[in-house]
Motif scaffolding. Structure first.
Motif, mmCIF file in Angstrom:
data_model
loop_
_atom_site.group_PDB
_atom_site.id
_atom_site.type_symbol
_atom_site.label_atom_id
_atom_site.label_comp_id
_atom_site.label_asym_id
_atom_site.label_seq_id
_atom_site.Cartn_x
_atom_site.Cartn_y
_atom_site.Cartn_z
ATOM 1 N N ASN A 32 0.888 -1.418 -0.148
ATOM 2 C CA ASN A 32 -0.089 -0.046 0.037
ATOM 3 C C ASN A 32 1.166 1.414 0.258
ATOM 4 O O ASN A 32 1.899 1.194 0.436
ATOM 5 C CB ASN A 32 -0.847 0.017 1.042
ATOM 6 C CG ASN A 32 -2.002 0.626 1.253
ATOM 7 O OD1 ASN A 32 -2.617 0.765 0.003
ATOM 8 N ND2 ASN A 32 -1.991 1.812 2.037
ATOM 9 N N LYS A 75 -8.732 4.227 -5.840
ATOM 10 C CA LYS A 75 -9.440 4.562 -6.840
ATOM 11 C C LYS A 75 -9.736 4.768 -7.652
ATOM 12 O O LYS A 75 -8.016 4.853 -8.602
ATOM 13 C CB LYS A 75 -9.630 6.136 -5.870
ATOM 14 C CG LYS A 75 -11.134 5.876 -4.889
ATOM 15 C CD LYS A 75 -11.331 7.446 -4.618
ATOM 16 C CE LYS A 75 -11.604 9.355 -4.954
ATOM 17 N NZ LYS A 75 -11.456 9.873 -5.290
ATOM 18 N N VAL A 83 -0.781 4.059 -10.484
ATOM 19 C CA VAL A 83 -0.075 3.069 -9.725
ATOM 20 C C VAL A 83 0.154 1.942 -10.863
ATOM 21 O O VAL A 83 1.215 0.785 -10.812
ATOM 22 C CB VAL A 83 -1.551 1.875 -9.364
ATOM 23 C CG1 VAL A 83 -0.357 1.026 -8.453
ATOM 24 C CG2 VAL A 83 -1.678 3.500 -7.671
#
Ligand code: 2AM
Length: 478
Positions: A32, A75, A83
């Protein structure tokens, strides 16, 4: 490298999906942007399976067996692109990058193409069932290459919901954006289902004169029949709930403006582009929109209409059973329209989607899961070329049997001033498809009159134009 799969983006959906993989015996690499979330997940749920928490993207990638499989759960939108860019630089040819967010299928097509040029498989995947589904078994709709499914499919199937017959609610939908497209239509159908249920509630409340508790019981009864579904089940729960603060029915204290996150709107926008009528879904999206327009509703509050007198109690029970029939028939129409849309997109984009398989993987895990979907699966198994669900023998017979009740309910709603855009639009669509002649002939005449747009004739080939401004003789134009 020890991990079979990696999950990056560990908000609730990502965390639950990672835990689901781990609970099914897979070693899961975790990542993360903010490492604290990764640590918190391992601290809280590390005992559930084998996790490999990685602080950096490099460590995360290094922990994965090849071909690497990375699920991105961030999101939808710019974060997804950021990402993807970050990981694409760290991956090798043959690796599989999976976007499990609610991306628009056009974005997925763009991303898939860009990554394909680098030899990386990009798999846009619909995941339905919310947070609970992600943890206990969602319905999974992966797109992307056939090859990517060979290495990814078994992992996804292991964590997917199981249909009542035991088969996993996951199948390879088709290339590039097919998975996200089908997920979008799922959500559009979900909007339509919810709207139809809301209209049924409104009719039971204001025409049958039932209180919410009684309506909850009615829905529970319906849930034992052909309407048996998750949405009917939770509707009964919501209606039976009493607000603790006021002691009133919960449904009476909730503000009546429905919100939306946008997948219903995408469905309708896309249907317009494809030229496929999805009036049931469109009315559902518009009904939410109307409900949210306090300005318009305030300005119109005093407009005249019939008094809302409920039926005599003796007639209410009979009316309630008519509503069940209208709800069922309208539901068949909105599913028929949704499947038309999948058929059209499959042809447009060369996806070759198995229409029955889509119904099969929606039997469990997702919001529209229902006994009904097995009927749709069977209809396409019997005839893969079925032009509309309404032409399936079984559905045709049921809707034909329901049509008197359906008309009666819509007529009653109109007479009593209860808005039923979903029921009404579905019935209008049914009658339009049935009609031997449609007034579209007149529309063509008007178009030819003001714009010389030409028309075709029923008795001869070719296109024609009438000299409306002249002697009104007809000329052949093509
Ligand atoms: P965070 O915990 O560091 O905020 C849902 O917002 C998830 O998406 C979170 O795990 C969040 O990480 C992640 N996320 C949101 N925007 C991101 C971005 N631009 N890059 C990486 N992760 C992002």
């Amino acid at each position: 490298a020890t991990a079979q799969i990696g999950v990056t983006g560990l908000a609730v959906m990502g965390s639950n999906l990672a835990r689901n993989f781990a609970r099914h015996g897979h070693t899961v690499a975790l990542h993360n942007r903010t490492y604290a979330k990764t640590e918190a997940l391992v601290a809280e749920h590390g005992h559930e399976g084998d996790f490999f928490p990685a602080e950096s993207a490099e460590d995360f990638v290094a922990a994965l067996q090849k071909p690497r499989r990375i699920v991105i759960m961030v999101k939808a939108g710019d974060a997804t692109d950021a990402v993807i860019d970050e990981f694409a630089a760290l991956l090798d040819e043959g690796d599989v990058l999976i976007d499990g967010g609610n991306a628009h299928f056009a974005d997925t097509r763009r991303r898939e193409k860009a990554l394909r040029d680098k030899g990386i498989h990009f798999v846009g995947t619909g995941i339905s069932g919310g947070e609970e589904g992600a943890l206990h078994g969602p319905s999974i709709m992966p797109g992307g290459s056939e090859e990517s499914y060979k290495s990814l499919g078994p992992l996804l199937e292991s964590i997917a919901a199981k249909a009542p017959d035991g088969t996993p609610c996951c199948t390879h939908i088709g290339p590039d954006g097919a998975g996200h497209f089908v997920k979008m239509v799922h959500n559009g159908i979900e909007y339509a289902d919810m709207q139809l249920i809301a209209e049924a509630y409104d009719l039971l409340r204001h025409v049958a004169g039932y209180e919410p508790q009684r309506i909850a019981e009615t829905f529970r009864t319906w849930n034992t029949g052909r309407l048996d579904s998750y949405l009917i089940e939770i509707t009964a729960e919501v209606l039976a709930h009493t607000d603790a603060a006021t002691g009133r029915p919960f449904v009476d204290v909730v503000a009546d403006g429905a919100e939306q996150k946008g997948t219903g709107r995408w469905t309708v926008q896309t249907a317009l582009d494809l030229g496929i009528p999805v009036s049931g879904i469109a009315e559902a999206v518009f009904a939410r929109s109307v409900s949210g327009h306090a300005d318009l509703r305030g300005a119109a509050r005093e407009l005249p209409g019939p008094a809302r007198e409920p039926l005599a109690p003796a007639e209410a029970g009979e009316f309630a059973s008519l509503v069940e029939e209208a709800l069922y028939a309208s539901k068949v129409v909105s599913y028929a329209q949704g499947w038309n849309m999948i058929t059209a997109a499959s042809a447009e984009y060369g996806w070759d989607i198995d229409l029955g398989a889509v119904a099969a993987i929606w039997r469990g895990g997702c919001i529209i899961r229902a006994a009904f979907l097995d009927r749709i699966r069977a209809a396409f198994a019997a005839d893969p070329q079925l032009p509309t669900l309404l032409a399936d023998k079984g559905f045709a017979a049921e809707v034909g049997k329901a049509q008197d009740a359906w008309r009666s309910v819509v007529a009653t709603a109109v007479g009593r001033g209860v808005p039923t855009p979903g029921f009404s639009a579905a019935l209008a669509y049914y009658d339009a498809l049935r009609a031997e002649r449609l007034p579209a002939a007149l529309t063509q005449g008007q178009r030819d009159f003001f714009g010389a747009h030409t028309y075709r004739r029923t008795d001869r080939e070719g296109s024609f134009h009438t000299l409306w401004g002249g002697d009104r003789s007809e000329e052949r134009t093509g």
